[in-house]
Write a protein that holds these residues in place. Structure first.
Motif, mmCIF file in Angstrom:
data_model
loop_
_atom_site.group_PDB
_atom_site.id
_atom_site.type_symbol
_atom_site.label_atom_id
_atom_site.label_comp_id
_atom_site.label_asym_id
_atom_site.label_seq_id
_atom_site.Cartn_x
_atom_site.Cartn_y
_atom_site.Cartn_z
ATOM 1 N N LYS A 1 -18.361 22.784 3.953
ATOM 2 C CA LYS A 1 -18.191 21.989 2.741
ATOM 3 C C LYS A 1 -17.778 20.567 3.095
ATOM 4 N N VAL A 2 -18.225 19.636 2.261
ATOM 5 C CA VAL A 2 -17.755 18.262 2.375
ATOM 6 C C VAL A 2 -16.278 18.276 2.000
ATOM 7 N N LYS A 3 -15.442 17.719 2.873
ATOM 8 C CA LYS A 3 -14.000 17.683 2.643
ATOM 9 C C LYS A 3 -13.557 16.391 1.975
ATOM 10 N N SER A 4 -14.320 15.321 2.218
ATOM 11 C CA SER A 4 -13.968 14.031 1.645
ATOM 12 C C SER A 4 -15.212 13.159 1.594
ATOM 13 N N ARG A 5 -15.321 12.356 0.552
ATOM 14 C CA ARG A 5 -16.442 11.422 0.411
ATOM 15 C C ARG A 5 -15.868 10.028 0.170
ATOM 16 N N ILE A 6 -16.320 9.083 0.972
ATOM 17 C CA ILE A 6 -15.913 7.692 0.829
ATOM 18 C C ILE A 6 -17.154 6.873 0.484
ATOM 19 N N ILE A 7 -17.059 6.045 -0.548
ATOM 20 C CA ILE A 7 -18.169 5.198 -0.973
ATOM 21 C C ILE A 7 -17.762 3.744 -0.735
ATOM 22 N N ILE B 1 0.852 -1.190 0.000
ATOM 23 C CA ILE B 1 0.000 0.000 0.000
ATOM 24 C C ILE B 1 0.885 1.236 0.000
ATOM 25 N N GLU B 2 0.642 2.127 -0.955
ATOM 26 C CA GLU B 2 1.430 3.356 -1.069
ATOM 27 C C GLU B 2 0.641 4.523 -0.494
ATOM 28 N N LEU B 3 1.305 5.340 0.287
ATOM 29 C CA LEU B 3 0.694 6.523 0.895
ATOM 30 C C LEU B 3 1.464 7.748 0.429
ATOM 31 N N THR B 4 0.831 8.573 -0.417
ATOM 32 C CA THR B 4 1.499 9.774 -0.909
ATOM 33 C C THR B 4 1.576 10.813 0.206
ATOM 34 N N GLU B 5 2.477 11.764 0.051
ATOM 35 C CA GLU B 5 2.627 12.826 1.059
ATOM 36 C C GLU B 5 1.334 13.627 1.215
ATOM 37 N N GLU B 6 0.683 13.910 0.100
ATOM 38 C CA GLU B 6 -0.553 14.702 0.137
ATOM 39 C C GLU B 6 -1.639 13.983 0.944
ATOM 40 N N ILE B 7 -1.823 12.703 0.690
ATOM 41 C CA ILE B 7 -2.836 11.930 1.405
ATOM 42 C C ILE B 7 -2.416 11.730 2.863
ATOM 43 N N ALA B 8 -1.130 11.574 3.111
ATOM 44 C CA ALA B 8 -0.638 11.356 4.475
ATOM 45 C C ALA B 8 -0.947 12.540 5.389
ATOM 46 N N GLU B 9 -1.076 13.734 4.817
ATOM 47 C CA GLU B 9 -1.413 14.918 5.620
ATOM 48 C C GLU B 9 -2.805 14.802 6.221
ATOM 49 N N GLY B 10 -3.687 14.076 5.564
ATOM 50 C CA GLY B 10 -5.038 13.885 6.077
ATOM 51 C C GLY B 10 -5.915 15.109 5.896
#
Length: 104
Positions: A52-58, A13-22
């Protein structure tokens, strides 16, 4: 041979820096259909009438149930070390949501 089989079953599993910031969220709005669960994460700021919605998970229903079980397990582990998490008063916000009617 056994180690080779284990290596084939591992997921990298790869975690980019951008996503790692949360993304910070203090409200989750959950809706569902017969085919999926939709979780919208929102950051509501005090005194502001709009958020605003910040993230949507389906998720599929099966993955939603696995996620629920994983959250329950992790909360139990957290509370065993840090003490009981105190529930706050239920959120009572007038919801003007550009989607299906939802509960927070």
């Amino acid at each position: 041979m056994e180690n080779q089989q284990e290596d084939q079953n591992q997921l990298n599993i790869e975690l980019t820096e951008e996503i790692a910031e949360g993304v910070y969220a203090n409200l989750a709005i959950i809706t569902h259909s017969n085919a999926e669960f939709v979780v919208d994460f929102v950051n509501v700021m005090p005194g502001l009438p709009k958020a605003k919605v910040k993230s949507r998970i389906i998720l599929t229903p099966q993955h939603a149930k696995r996620f629920m079980k994983a959250m329950v397990d992790n909360i139990k582990k957290y509370e065993a070390v840090n003490g009981t998490i105190q529930d706050q008063e239920p959120v009572s916000l007038p919801m003007n949501f550009g989607g299906p009617t939802a509960q927070a």
